[in-house]
Design a protein around this motif. Structure first.
Motif, PDB file in Angstrom:
ATOM      1  N   PHE A  57      12.222   7.021  -6.541  1.00  0.00           N
ATOM      2  CA  PHE A  57      11.444   7.621  -5.462  1.00  0.00           C
ATOM      3  C   PHE A  57      10.048   7.997  -5.937  1.00  0.00           C
ATOM      4  CE2 PHE A  57       9.960  11.119  -2.795  1.00  0.00           C
ATOM      5  CZ  PHE A  57      10.037  10.505  -1.553  1.00  0.00           C
ATOM      6  N   VAL A  58       9.931   8.490  -7.162  1.00  0.00           N
ATOM      7  CA  VAL A  58       8.615   8.814  -7.720  1.00  0.00           C
ATOM      8  C   VAL A  58       7.753   7.552  -7.753  1.00  0.00           C
ATOM      9  CG1 VAL A  58       7.380   9.534  -9.810  1.00  0.00           C
ATOM     10  CG2 VAL A  58       9.414  10.789  -9.065  1.00  0.00           C
ATOM     11  N   LYS A  59       8.333   6.444  -8.197  1.00  0.00           N
ATOM     12  CA  LYS A  59       7.602   5.175  -8.259  1.00  0.00           C
ATOM     13  C   LYS A  59       7.192   4.724  -6.858  1.00  0.00           C
ATOM     14  CE  LYS A  59       8.005   0.461  -9.934  1.00  0.00           C
ATOM     15  NZ  LYS A  59       8.904  -0.552 -10.478  1.00  0.00           N
ATOM     16  N   LEU A  60       8.108   4.831  -5.895  1.00  0.00           N
ATOM     17  CA  LEU A  60       7.814   4.460  -4.512  1.00  0.00           C
ATOM     18  C   LEU A  60       6.670   5.308  -3.951  1.00  0.00           C
ATOM     19  CD1 LEU A  60       8.559   3.052  -1.779  1.00  0.00           C
ATOM     20  CD2 LEU A  60      10.086   4.989  -1.396  1.00  0.00           C
ATOM     21  N   ALA A  61       6.722   6.600  -4.176  1.00  0.00           N
ATOM     22  CA  ALA A  61       5.690   7.502  -3.667  1.00  0.00           C
ATOM     23  C   ALA A  61       4.327   7.179  -4.273  1.00  0.00           C
ATOM     24  CB  ALA A  61       6.070   8.947  -3.950  1.00  0.00           C
ATOM     25  N   LYS A  62       4.299   6.849  -5.551  1.00  0.00           N
ATOM     26  CA  LYS A  62       3.031   6.503  -6.199  1.00  0.00           C
ATOM     27  C   LYS A  62       2.490   5.185  -5.659  1.00  0.00           C
ATOM     28  CE  LYS A  62       3.675   9.172 -10.385  1.00  0.00           C
ATOM     29  NZ  LYS A  62       3.801   9.164 -11.842  1.00  0.00           N
ATOM     30  N   GLU A  63       3.362   4.197  -5.456  1.00  0.00           N
ATOM     31  CA  GLU A  63       2.927   2.916  -4.903  1.00  0.00           C
ATOM     32  C   GLU A  63       2.389   3.088  -3.487  1.00  0.00           C
ATOM     33  OE1 GLU A  63       6.228   0.249  -5.134  1.00  0.00           O
ATOM     34  OE2 GLU A  63       6.131   0.108  -7.313  1.00  0.00           O
ATOM     35  N   ALA A  64       3.010   3.983  -2.728  1.00  0.00           N
ATOM     36  CA  ALA A  64       2.590   4.217  -1.342  1.00  0.00           C
ATOM     37  C   ALA A  64       1.338   5.074  -1.262  1.00  0.00           C
ATOM     38  CB  ALA A  64       3.725   4.877  -0.563  1.00  0.00           C
ATOM     39  N   GLY A  65       0.963   5.706  -2.365  1.00  0.00           N
ATOM     40  CA  GLY A  65      -0.191   6.592  -2.361  1.00  0.00           C
ATOM     41  C   GLY A  65       0.068   7.863  -1.572  1.00  0.00           C
TER      42      GLY A  65
END
Length: 96
Positions: A57-65
């Motif tokens: 989820f951390v990775k997803l949130a960073k990719e989504a900005g």
């Protein structure tokens, strides 16, 4: 005259103490959230909501900005996560 000066110094010191108490409490995040009318969560809350591993989820949130840093805290804007998922993730092919 000395008495009046002392009380002024005491008032100044009390004002400084109150300012330090306010700073220790941190920013009033509710004020920012109420103004924007958006949903914000922490990484852990978001991972539970989307039934994902925390680091995924951390990775997803960073990719989504969707990360918003407020001092040492990070909150995630769920609207940005939803938009990212709609635009970049494909559903199952073949539809079963």
């Amino acid at each position: 005259m000395i008495v009046a000066k002392r009380s002024k110094e005491e008032r100044e010191e009390e004002r400084k103490k109150e300012l330090l108490r306010t700073l220790r409490r941190g920013p009033d995040l509710d004020r920012f959230i109420d103004e924007k009318k958006r949903n914000f969560v922490s990484y852990a809350q978001g991972a539970r909501m989307y039934s994902m591993n925390y680091y995924s989820f951390v990775k997803l949130a960073k990719e989504a900005g969707a990360n918003i840093r407020i001092k040492k805290n990070v909150v995630i804007d769920l609207e940005l996560i939803e938009k990212y998922l709609e635009n970049n993730c494909e559903g199952p092919e073949g539809g079963n």
